[in-house]
Design an enzyme around this catalytic site. Structure first.
Site, PDB file in Angstrom:
ATOM      1  N   GLY D 215     -24.345  -8.227  24.474  1.00 61.73           N
ATOM      2  CA  GLY D 215     -25.058  -8.678  25.663  1.00 61.73           C
ATOM      3  C   GLY D 215     -26.097  -7.683  26.128  1.00 61.73           C
ATOM      4  O   GLY D 215     -26.551  -6.837  25.358  1.00 61.73           O
ATOM      5  N   ASP D 240     -24.868 -17.656  17.649  1.00 63.99           N
ATOM      6  CA  ASP D 240     -24.044 -16.935  18.600  1.00 63.99           C
ATOM      7  C   ASP D 240     -24.573 -15.518  18.730  1.00 63.99           C
ATOM      8  O   ASP D 240     -24.410 -14.696  17.831  1.00 63.99           O
ATOM      9  CB  ASP D 240     -22.582 -16.925  18.141  1.00 63.99           C
ATOM     10  CG  ASP D 240     -22.034 -18.329  18.031  1.00 63.99           C
ATOM     11  OD1 ASP D 240     -22.157 -19.078  19.010  1.00 63.99           O
ATOM     12  OD2 ASP D 240     -21.523 -18.674  16.948  1.00 63.99           O
ATOM     13  N   LEU D 241     -25.187 -15.266  19.838  1.00 63.03           N
ATOM     14  CA  LEU D 241     -25.851 -13.996  20.088  1.00 63.03           C
ATOM     15  C   LEU D 241     -24.919 -12.823  19.816  1.00 63.03           C
ATOM     16  O   LEU D 241     -23.789 -12.797  20.284  1.00 63.03           O
ATOM     17  CB  LEU D 241     -26.291 -13.978  21.560  1.00 63.03           C
ATOM     18  CG  LEU D 241     -27.148 -12.803  21.983  1.00 63.03           C
ATOM     19  CD1 LEU D 241     -28.459 -12.809  21.237  1.00 63.03           C
ATOM     20  CD2 LEU D 241     -27.378 -12.866  23.484  1.00 63.03           C
ATOM     21  N   ASP D 242     -25.395 -11.837  19.085  1.00 59.35           N
ATOM     22  CA  ASP D 242     -24.644 -10.605  18.803  1.00 59.35           C
ATOM     23  C   ASP D 242     -23.375 -10.845  17.991  1.00 59.35           C
ATOM     24  O   ASP D 242     -22.521  -9.957  17.896  1.00 59.35           O
ATOM     25  CB  ASP D 242     -24.267  -9.856  20.100  1.00 59.35           C
ATOM     26  CG  ASP D 242     -25.475  -9.495  20.929  1.00 59.35           C
ATOM     27  OD1 ASP D 242     -26.557  -9.333  20.349  1.00 59.35           O
ATOM     28  OD2 ASP D 242     -25.344  -9.379  22.161  1.00 59.35           O
ATOM     29  N   GLU D 243     -23.251 -12.036  17.409  1.00 59.58           N
ATOM     30  CA  GLU D 243     -22.037 -12.342  16.662  1.00 59.58           C
ATOM     31  C   GLU D 243     -22.301 -12.491  15.171  1.00 59.58           C
ATOM     32  O   GLU D 243     -21.388 -12.775  14.403  1.00 59.58           O
ATOM     33  CB  GLU D 243     -21.406 -13.648  17.179  1.00 59.58           C
ATOM     34  CG  GLU D 243     -20.904 -13.596  18.602  1.00 59.58           C
ATOM     35  CD  GLU D 243     -19.627 -12.789  18.744  1.00 59.58           C
ATOM     36  OE1 GLU D 243     -18.866 -12.727  17.761  1.00 59.58           O
ATOM     37  OE2 GLU D 243     -19.410 -12.217  19.825  1.00 59.58           O
TER      38      GLU D 243
END
Lengths: 298, 298, 298, 298
Positions: D215, D240-243
């Site tokens: 985040g 999926d952000l940062d995933e």
């Protein structure tokens, strides 16, 4: 970990097209299954290096027998592959098996940190070997060795007795079938004669980042020079002290706040981890020596 | 960052009781406020080292004046403290101020990685200095320097002209008031005569983990020896090549897979970061030289 | 190492001008000699932190007495400084002395690597403490503890008996005067109630790079996420599991070749060194806790 | 570096005996020469992974022709091998060639450190690609891009215009044949829709050691938690952000002395080196994605 015993071959020799395919093909044709194969080409020198590990085929049960399937004779497979690699590929080859439990001797003096570290890792199952002797030129670690259930042998050494003592050490190595000596901060130099007669690998830990600070009192040398990192180097012992093929090295940061004693203390952690890693790689058949260098298939 | 200009003193000299208290007391009595104080005792040598940074008091406006409060004359405070440290404490002292913008020259040859790295960090505000000259013995980086708005000066050097060129370089350094020379992979050795006449610090980056692989072609040496880590060393240049006080060092892991070219490429990253860190520490007044070593107050 | 006992004060509180000078002055006026003083200002929070270590003055022999000089009562000096720091400076203060040998309990379960590591370092003189109890919820390490001459106490724990067992553990801690508990891969969570009643520091080693992979089976979590580095974190235990102030962290590189078992094995070395370093810093009075963070004066 | 163009295949699929031999055999039979072959077995999942690089055979000159020998049609060889790997081995396969110069777009915002780092490495020949566009949602780096001779395109983005802007960006990517997007501290999240329509890899640099501090404002989060190491993570962007699958990670040590600004500054070096390494591995065909993880054949 494989359920079955594996064979590991370390090959090197003149590069030529098709080596990967020929090795893989040979194994496949005999029903073996390659688990790992790692190769390296030294373009400048024109040398090919390979570590290949495979499960040889199972010999099926003879007709009518109720006997369970049993592994093929590993020694036979080893011999056959060695012959192939030498004759057909022109390679030098060293072989071992995951079923091996090589016999190891640890040489110590007074410092105990590397010894405890090796012994604890060995007890934890990190090293696939049998430690058949702990040899000390001082008696200090006798009790510690016995605490681990290891046989401690005390050989005091003086300048005058060195030759005679080495002869006795050599006799012990032979008697116990030692295939690897680990010098765990052993503060005596093994003579070229000893190394030659022993004829098997000897791993030493030097408490500096070689080639910096070869020779004696490396932490004092490092402190005097004002370096900002100290190091440790695990290498095979050769007749040229501190000049043997390097297996592993690591460093730790130091500052002006660290006196020589601090370097010694911090260095102990480096020495332990670097020596343990080198011994592990050696026992796993991951270290190939050529010339004065190593190829480590990690 | 302080809103006000600070003074930084780097002290060293014979240890004696009460030094910390006397320095702190002196500053406090004059209305200064210590922001950082870091000291070190070399027990063996009996030497005390200190870096202390403080905000000197403000001189109040003269009665009846409408003038804003203005900082005390930093030069005067500097002079006063220096006198105190030398006479009363028997210390050697070097002083600087957060208000300083020392004039720096960067010497380069053909390799551009350290130069770009320094220039970009400087543009990003990481270095409190003015880069007043980029000196090259080759013209290759002229355009790059100009792209950053920097003055490039080309001084070709041959064995025959070296003495004469150094005289010209020295004249340029003086003309531009250079207080620090950074050798950013400058492939010429500055003579002892030049260093003495220049009389200010010269920081060099050597592409090995000194004292290992001093001299030329360190990556070739490292490859030949089969080391498992390569390094870089930033040090002050002295008349003894590669023997000056070490400011910073770092290493990177390499394997048998890395040829000399790979070492060169990987080494570039080390050289950049080690040199930049050393220059930054120097400019921040964090490096104290004594004998052939440094104390880095980081 | 000083020949004389030293006092160490860890101070923190609202920043104000002159703190360094006032502390140094106070010590100097009473004939003390500062050996180390390290301070930090948190600008955003306006907090001042300091670790200062000094040799208090010697009380001279009473007139006519033949008695040798003897050190001033350390407890008295400690009390006096504490009073000064609180009343005059408005600081919170924690004090210890190089003469202290705090009593430490090590809590273990079945894994023995951290325990052996701590015990061997302690025997080598790295930790200035007395290990007065080894507490295990399993009996596995009883023999190992006794091999080091340490008292092992077995407290089996089940969900039902946990409260009652903690009461017994607490009684043991009090009976033996324990001032620090080290959780050396102890696989039980100490309740908030236990921590509160114990009232002294508890250091835990978590086998991940917190806050990543808090909770159970961190190596499994790390493997599932495909991270390229694994870590270990030593922290003070608080009522919020894995949320306490971090003392030390380190990481090691892993690759796709490492299965969960390899992560576990490699992680053991990290856990050992990170926990040992944290314990050492704590015992040397180098760790100051404020809020949920630590200041480590290393 | 080979004098001839090589083919690189990245394979993965259900493990089965003989895969190494069959791949090597196929290449050998067609006159190819394997330069590197690296494989990995995920025992738990029963998946086999391989990167193999070889020089395909040369098609000889047609009889009577004076024409120089010319490389076989790489595209044909690629197609043939792909067919073999899929049909005969049941593997998924991705292929590239050392002769490729994939077209790359770099997305930037205001921060310039990763951009300069990528551009300089590209100019130094470290990346085998063509940078065909620098896309900025701010105009700040326009001049810097042009200084490197790169085409800068400014697409301001607001919450309202994001969808429309992404459509334009996509059109540009298609127009210029972009095969890889590198997000060099691009401060906008690409929508799942964009990623899907683009259909080629997107590499992002996140300024923390994921999964810690996913985040926004990771350095602020790290500072608040009091961690002792900061990190950077290069990963493929997914919906999926940062995933997304992690390619590379590294960390640097920090202390209580480092405020958020210091973390930001130190983090820049990490971000640069981690992103550059990930891009290089990707371009060299060393990264194989499966599930949410990567296998990096380094």
């Amino acid at each position: 970990m494989s359920a079955h015993a594996t064979l590991i071959a370390l090959l090197h020799g003149p590069d030529q097209p098709g080596l990967v395919a020929r090795v893989a093909g040979w194994i496949f044709e005999r029903g073996g299954n390659i688990l790992h194969a790692d190769q390296h080409r030294d373009r400048e020198a024109g040398i090919f290096f390979q570590r290949v590990e495979w499960e040889p085929a199972f010999a099926g049960p003879t007709m009518g027998e109720a006997a369970p399937r049993r592994p093929v004779d590993l020694l036979a497979a080893e011999k056959e592959f060695t012959e192939f690699a030498r004759s057909s590929l022109g390679m030098q080859v060293r072989m071992l098996s995951s079923a091996d439990r090589p016999k190891v001797a640890i040489f110590v003096s007074k410092a105990d940190h590397c010894f405890h570290d090796l012994a604890l890792r060995w007890k934890a199952g990190d090293f696939a070997c049998d430690i058949v002797a702990v040899v000390g030129n001082h008696p200090d670690l006798a009790k510690a060795a016995e605490g681990y259930g290891l046989s401690f042998v005390h050989f005091p050494v003086t300048a005058e007795t060195k030759g005679a003592v080495e002869a006795k050490q050599l006799a012990l190595m032979r008697e116990r079938g030692v295939e690897l000596i680990v010098l765990a901060r052993y503060m005596q130099v093994l003579s070229a004669d000893f190394l030659e007669k022993f004829g098997a690998p000897v791993i030493n830990i030097h408490h500096s980042f070689l080639p910096a600070f070869a020779g004696g009192r490396p932490y004092h040398q490092a402190h005097a020079r004002g370096v900002k990192l100290i190091g440790a180097t695990a290498h095979y012992a050769t007749r040229d002290l501190d000049e043997g093929p390097i297996i592993h090295q690591d460093v730790a940061r130091v500052t002006h706040r660290h006196g020589v004693e601090d370097l010694v203390r911090r260095g102990r952690d480096l020495e332990k981890s670097v020596l343990a890693q080198a011994v592990r790689w050696h026992l796993d058949g991951r270290v190939l020596v050529y010339g004065n260098k190593t190829v480590v298939f990690d």
